[in-house]
Design a protein around this motif. Structure first.
Motif, PDB file in Angstrom:
ATOM      1  N   ASP A 122      18.797-104.840 -62.939  1.00  0.00           N
ATOM      2  CA  ASP A 122      19.316-104.673 -61.575  1.00  0.00           C
ATOM      3  C   ASP A 122      19.062-103.241 -61.152  1.00  0.00           C
ATOM      4  O   ASP A 122      19.033-102.331 -61.986  1.00  0.00           O
ATOM      5  N   ARG A 123      18.903-103.068 -59.846  1.00  0.00           N
ATOM      6  CA  ARG A 123      18.707-101.712 -59.308  1.00  0.00           C
ATOM      7  C   ARG A 123      19.992-101.261 -58.624  1.00  0.00           C
ATOM      8  O   ARG A 123      20.590-102.044 -57.886  1.00  0.00           O
ATOM      9  N   VAL A 124      20.379-100.026 -58.846  1.00  0.00           N
ATOM     10  CA  VAL A 124      21.534 -99.480 -58.124  1.00  0.00           C
ATOM     11  C   VAL A 124      21.095 -98.155 -57.521  1.00  0.00           C
ATOM     12  O   VAL A 124      20.664 -97.245 -58.251  1.00  0.00           O
ATOM     13  N   LYS A 125      21.189 -98.059 -56.187  1.00  0.00           N
ATOM     14  CA  LYS A 125      20.778 -96.804 -55.534  1.00  0.00           C
ATOM     15  C   LYS A 125      21.890 -95.768 -55.620  1.00  0.00           C
ATOM     16  O   LYS A 125      23.072 -96.099 -55.504  1.00  0.00           O
ATOM     17  N   VAL A 126      21.462 -94.528 -55.794  1.00  0.00           N
ATOM     18  CA  VAL A 126      22.411 -93.421 -55.888  1.00  0.00           C
ATOM     19  C   VAL A 126      22.139 -92.468 -54.733  1.00  0.00           C
ATOM     20  O   VAL A 126      20.975 -92.162 -54.446  1.00  0.00           O
ATOM     21  N   ASP A 127      23.223 -92.022 -54.083  1.00  0.00           N
ATOM     22  CA  ASP A 127      23.090 -90.972 -53.070  1.00  0.00           C
ATOM     23  C   ASP A 127      23.251 -89.653 -53.818  1.00  0.00           C
ATOM     24  O   ASP A 127      24.342 -89.328 -54.316  1.00  0.00           O
ATOM     25  N   LEU A 128      22.142 -88.914 -53.942  1.00  0.00           N
ATOM     26  CA  LEU A 128      22.162 -87.712 -54.778  1.00  0.00           C
ATOM     27  C   LEU A 128      22.987 -86.583 -54.155  1.00  0.00           C
ATOM     28  O   LEU A 128      23.373 -85.648 -54.862  1.00  0.00           O
ATOM     29  N   LYS A 129      23.255 -86.676 -52.842  1.00  0.00           N
ATOM     30  CA  LYS A 129      24.080 -85.625 -52.211  1.00  0.00           C
ATOM     31  C   LYS A 129      25.553 -85.860 -52.499  1.00  0.00           C
ATOM     32  O   LYS A 129      26.283 -84.953 -52.875  1.00  0.00           O
ATOM     33  N   THR A 130      25.985 -87.123 -52.346  1.00  0.00           N
ATOM     34  CA  THR A 130      27.418 -87.412 -52.529  1.00  0.00           C
ATOM     35  C   THR A 130      27.746 -87.810 -53.966  1.00  0.00           C
ATOM     36  O   THR A 130      28.912 -87.888 -54.339  1.00  0.00           O
ATOM     37  N   ARG A 131      26.672 -88.083 -54.781  1.00  0.00           N
ATOM     38  CA  ARG A 131      26.861 -88.576 -56.152  1.00  0.00           C
ATOM     39  C   ARG A 131      27.643 -89.888 -56.176  1.00  0.00           C
ATOM     40  O   ARG A 131      28.446 -90.145 -57.079  1.00  0.00           O
ATOM     41  N   LYS A 132      27.410 -90.711 -55.158  1.00  0.00           N
ATOM     42  CA  LYS A 132      28.021 -92.043 -55.113  1.00  0.00           C
ATOM     43  C   LYS A 132      26.922 -93.085 -55.242  1.00  0.00           C
ATOM     44  O   LYS A 132      25.818 -92.908 -54.703  1.00  0.00           O
ATOM     45  N   THR A 133      27.242 -94.191 -55.900  1.00  0.00           N
ATOM     46  CA  THR A 133      26.274 -95.282 -55.973  1.00  0.00           C
ATOM     47  C   THR A 133      26.475 -96.183 -54.760  1.00  0.00           C
ATOM     48  O   THR A 133      27.516 -96.128 -54.098  1.00  0.00           O
ATOM     49  N   GLU A 134      25.473 -97.030 -54.501  1.00  0.00           N
ATOM     50  CA  GLU A 134      25.590 -97.896 -53.324  1.00  0.00           C
ATOM     51  C   GLU A 134      26.754 -98.883 -53.451  1.00  0.00           C
ATOM     52  O   GLU A 134      27.238 -99.391 -52.453  1.00  0.00           O
ATOM     53  N   ASP A 135      27.204 -99.133 -54.692  1.00  0.00           N
ATOM     54  CA  ASP A 135      28.359-100.018 -54.845  1.00  0.00           C
ATOM     55  C   ASP A 135      29.659 -99.218 -55.019  1.00  0.00           C
ATOM     56  O   ASP A 135      30.654 -99.707 -55.547  1.00  0.00           O
ATOM     57  N   GLY A 136      29.629 -97.955 -54.564  1.00  0.00           N
ATOM     58  CA  GLY A 136      30.864 -97.165 -54.450  1.00  0.00           C
ATOM     59  C   GLY A 136      31.352 -96.496 -55.727  1.00  0.00           C
ATOM     60  O   GLY A 136      32.455 -95.946 -55.753  1.00  0.00           O
ATOM     61  N   GLN A 137      30.534 -96.483 -56.782  1.00  0.00           N
ATOM     62  CA  GLN A 137      30.984 -95.815 -58.013  1.00  0.00           C
ATOM     63  C   GLN A 137      30.694 -94.311 -57.950  1.00  0.00           C
ATOM     64  O   GLN A 137      29.809 -93.870 -57.224  1.00  0.00           O
ATOM     65  N   ASP A 138      31.473 -93.588 -58.750  1.00  0.00           N
ATOM     66  CA  ASP A 138      31.245 -92.154 -58.901  1.00  0.00           C
ATOM     67  C   ASP A 138      30.127 -92.012 -59.941  1.00  0.00           C
ATOM     68  O   ASP A 138      30.345 -92.267 -61.125  1.00  0.00           O
ATOM     69  N   TYR A 139      28.942 -91.585 -59.476  1.00  0.00           N
ATOM     70  CA  TYR A 139      27.775 -91.569 -60.374  1.00  0.00           C
ATOM     71  C   TYR A 139      27.970 -90.606 -61.546  1.00  0.00           C
ATOM     72  O   TYR A 139      27.462 -90.842 -62.634  1.00  0.00           O
ATOM     73  N   SER A 140      28.741 -89.547 -61.332  1.00  0.00           N
ATOM     74  CA  SER A 140      28.909 -88.578 -62.425  1.00  0.00           C
ATOM     75  C   SER A 140      29.688 -89.187 -63.601  1.00  0.00           C
ATOM     76  O   SER A 140      29.636 -88.673 -64.716  1.00  0.00           O
ATOM     77  N   GLN A 141      30.379 -90.287 -63.352  1.00  0.00           N
ATOM     78  CA  GLN A 141      31.053 -90.989 -64.452  1.00  0.00           C
ATOM     79  C   GLN A 141      30.040 -91.788 -65.280  1.00  0.00           C
ATOM     80  O   GLN A 141      30.268 -92.097 -66.440  1.00  0.00           O
TER      81      GLN A 141
END
Ligand SMILES: N[C@@H](CCC(=O)N[C@@H](CS)C(=O)NCC(=O)O)C(=O)O
Length: 201
Positions: free
Chosen positions: A26-45
């Motif tokens: 599966d692909r999950v897009k990350v917003d590198l500015k906000t560090r949020k994934t498109e499904d609302g997760q905190d990418y830094s976790q």
């Protein structure tokens, strides 16, 4: 398995390689500015390094770094590794060169406050790095007539060069055209919303 990516970023190489390997993901897009994934997760976790790519396995384990992820994909699909008794090590040699000498060489082009002088110097050095590979290409792809995962990484670097107005030495423009004709590359570009942009170059 999930690939965390940002459209057009270096994670495009892993995205292409996963398709070429025929692996389910599966692909999950990350917003590198906000560090949020498109499904609302905190990418830094998910990846405390904060950058893409990250590959997350179904048991939750994560693998980061292009060199490691691309090597793992080649391990799962050996036809994406160069031939020869040193094939695995030739692949690591190539991935490391692309990562440390080319990928990181683009830094001034992504730095908001980089001076023209810094960009010019970076462009000149990148020109030498691309030429080194171009002069050694043994066929349509880096290692000959067969695609390996290193080609996916080099392809993304070539797209960045074109986007930033750097001239690619021959035969790299033809290599880019070969890559764009591959169904798996087209699919990855489409998934990242880059298909139209990519055919324009
Ligand atoms: N050493 C890492 C570098 C990855 C990298 O540079 N990722 C960029 C996109 S191409 C990124 O996510 N940058 C955002 C950031 O560092 O905040 C690797 O090769 O995987």
């Amino acid at each position: 398995m999930k690939l965390y990516l940002a459209p057009g970023a270096c994670s495009l190489a892993d995205h292409i390689a996963l398709h070429e390997a025929g692996l389910e993901f599966d692909r999950v897009k990350v917003d590198l500015k906000t560090r949020k994934t498109e499904d609302g997760q905190d990418y830094s976790q998910i990846n405390p390094k904060g950058y893409v790519p990250t590959l997350q396995f179904d048991d939750g384990e994560v693998l980061t770094e292009n060199v490691a992820i691309l090597s793992m994909i080649a391990d799962k699909a050996p036809r994406l590794t160069p031939d020869g008794k040193f094939g695995h090590f030739r692949l690591l040699e190539m991935l490391t060169f692309i990562s440390t000498e080319i990928h990181k060489g683009f830094k001034p082009f992504f730095k908001a406050n980089a001076t023209d002088q810094e960009k010019k110097a970076a462009g000149e050095l990148l020109g030498k790095r691309f030429s080194y590979l171009a002069e050694r290409m043994k066929g349509d792809y880096l290692f000959g007539s067969r695609f390996t995962v290193a080609d996916a990484y080099l392809f993304v670097m070539c797209l960045w060069a074109q986007k930033n107005g750097l001239e690619l030495p021959r035969p790299l423009p033809a290599f880019v055209a070969h890559m764009k004709a591959r169904p798996c590359v087209r699919l990855a570009l489409e998934h990242e919303g880059l298909a139209a942009e990519s055919t324009a170059s």
